[in-house]
Design a protein around this motif. Structure first.
Motif, PDB file in Angstrom:
ATOM      1  N   SER A 126      41.884  77.128 101.464  1.00  0.00           N
ATOM      2  CA  SER A 126      40.720  76.232 101.400  1.00  0.00           C
ATOM      3  C   SER A 126      39.421  77.009 101.525  1.00  0.00           C
ATOM      4  O   SER A 126      38.455  76.765 100.784  1.00  0.00           O
ATOM      5  CB  SER A 126      40.797  75.177 102.499  1.00  0.00           C
ATOM      6  N   SER A 130      36.378  77.704  98.802  1.00  0.00           N
ATOM      7  CA  SER A 130      34.983  77.435  99.159  1.00  0.00           C
ATOM      8  C   SER A 130      34.088  78.625  98.861  1.00  0.00           C
ATOM      9  O   SER A 130      32.945  78.457  98.402  1.00  0.00           O
ATOM     10  CB  SER A 130      34.897  77.062 100.639  1.00  0.00           C
ATOM     11  N   ASP A 166      36.213  68.363 102.702  1.00  0.00           N
ATOM     12  CA  ASP A 166      35.004  68.780 101.984  1.00  0.00           C
ATOM     13  C   ASP A 166      34.280  67.570 101.401  1.00  0.00           C
ATOM     14  O   ASP A 166      33.050  67.450 101.489  1.00  0.00           O
ATOM     15  CB  ASP A 166      35.357  69.753 100.851  1.00  0.00           C
ATOM     16  N   ARG A 169      32.682  65.432 104.206  1.00  0.00           N
ATOM     17  CA  ARG A 169      31.426  66.026 104.691  1.00  0.00           C
ATOM     18  C   ARG A 169      30.320  65.847 103.667  1.00  0.00           C
ATOM     19  O   ARG A 169      29.161  65.602 104.031  1.00  0.00           O
ATOM     20  CB  ARG A 169      31.646  67.498 105.034  1.00  0.00           C
ATOM     21  N   ARG A 170      30.636  65.963 102.386  1.00  0.00           N
ATOM     22  CA  ARG A 170      29.630  65.732 101.345  1.00  0.00           C
ATOM     23  C   ARG A 170      29.133  64.293 101.388  1.00  0.00           C
ATOM     24  O   ARG A 170      27.974  64.022 101.029  1.00  0.00           O
ATOM     25  CB  ARG A 170      30.246  66.054  99.976  1.00  0.00           C
TER      26      ARG A 170
END
Length: 331
Positions: A126, A130, A166, A169-170
């Protein structure tokens, strides 16, 4: 529930209205497959499996699932036997290489590729993705973002990667990551993110990785033996705080309405999760509306719909996850 216009002759669907309210009230829990997460974050899980087939030099005429390829890879002749731990590290390393090739093909700069490659051995899949700017999550119509913006308090996934986090959080949320510690040694070696004061919420949801997490290679449920041991262990000690490998709040979430996305009925993942976690925790008389996305094979429609309605208590949605995510957004 919506206002009722007595002059409106259109039929009312109480089931759909109930499901809508349960989604909005955070009383529906998704279970998202590894295949769906990978497809939405990185393109095609089928391409990953095909590439892994070439990597392990699979030579049998019949196509193999990932579990079958892992079995072939482990047992094919070699000077030194491949341990389960080495097998899992090797698989995760292959996934990193696959992601590297995807990024290179997408035009990621040579400097960024070089920086990521230099860290490849030191970071989980992961984090490696990123470093390469993946998943992009640039569009509000991205299905991962659509799902992330829904008021789910708990998200279950069979993906070992943190791409769901991810997306959350976005969407402005603060997810917690937890992995099923399905063996005793994992209980001792992997810290829990669930403390006595934590209660999952739409703003601080729990992402529960059912079949392992990439940062803990030993936690992966990858081989046939892993799946069988997993099934036994999650069924034992249910309801006993001292012996249950599944936390109580996770068991509680499994008793809610479930949206099951992107599984095949004959996959190891679906069979084990349904038999070991979904069915034992279901409230058979008050299950509500559940949806499962299945591959659309016309010859199998009647059988699958009958089986899912009678045995698994799921309503079948015929379509892909993008279409279903859009449906959820518009309810």
């Amino acid at each position: 529930m919506p206002l009722i216009d007595e002059d409106d002759t259109r039929p009312i669907d109480p089931t759909a209205s109930s499901f809508r309210e349960r989604v909005r009230g955070g009383r529906v829990t998704p279970i998202v497959s590894d295949e769906v997460i990978f497809d939405l974050a990185l393109g095609s899980h089928a391409d990953l499996v095909q590439g892994f087939s070439r990597y392990v030099k699979y030579s049998l005429p019949a196509p193999a699932s990932l579990v079958g390829l892992v079995k072939f890879h482990k047992h094919r002749p070699r000077p030194r036997a491949l341990t389960d731990q080495a097998l899992k590290y090797d698989y995760l390393n292959y996934v990193k290489n696959h992601i590297y090739r995807l990024a290179k093909g997408a035009g990621v700069s040579a400097d960024l590729l070089g920086e990521a490659a230099a860290q490849m051995d030191d970071i989980p899949v992961s984090d490696f993705a990123s470093r390469l700017g993946l998943p992009a999550l640039n569009s509000p119509d991205d299905p991962l973002l659509i799902l992330a913006n829904l008021p789910f308090k708990v998200v279950f996934t069979t993906s070992p990667y943190t791409f769901a986090e991810d997306a959350l959080r976005r969407a402005g949320k603060q997810p917690r990551t937890e992995v099923c510690r399905w063996r005793k040694d994992l209980l001792d070696s992997i810290p829990t993110a669930i403390d006595d004061d934590y209660e999952p919420s739409a703003q601080a949801p729990l992402v529960y990785h059912l079949l392992g997490l990439d940062r803990y290679a030993d936690s992966l449920v990858l081989t046939e033996d892993d799946f069988l041991e997993y099934l036994v262990n999650v069924c034992q000690g249910q309801g006993n705080h001292a012996t249950d490998v599944v936390p109580a709040l996770v068991r509680k979430a499994l008793a809610d309405d479930l949206v099951v996305l992107g599984f095949s009925l004959d996959s190891w993942a679906f069979r084990v999760l349904y038999a070991g976690l979904v069915k034992p925790n279901a409230r058979q008389d008050e299950r509500g509306v559940c949806n499962i996305i299945l591959p659309d094979h016309p010859d199998e429609r009647a059988f699958l719909e009958d089986y899912m309605a009678r045995e698994a208590k799921f309503e079948v949605f015929w379509g892909d996850v993008r279409a279903y995510a859009e449906k959820l957004r518009n309810i």
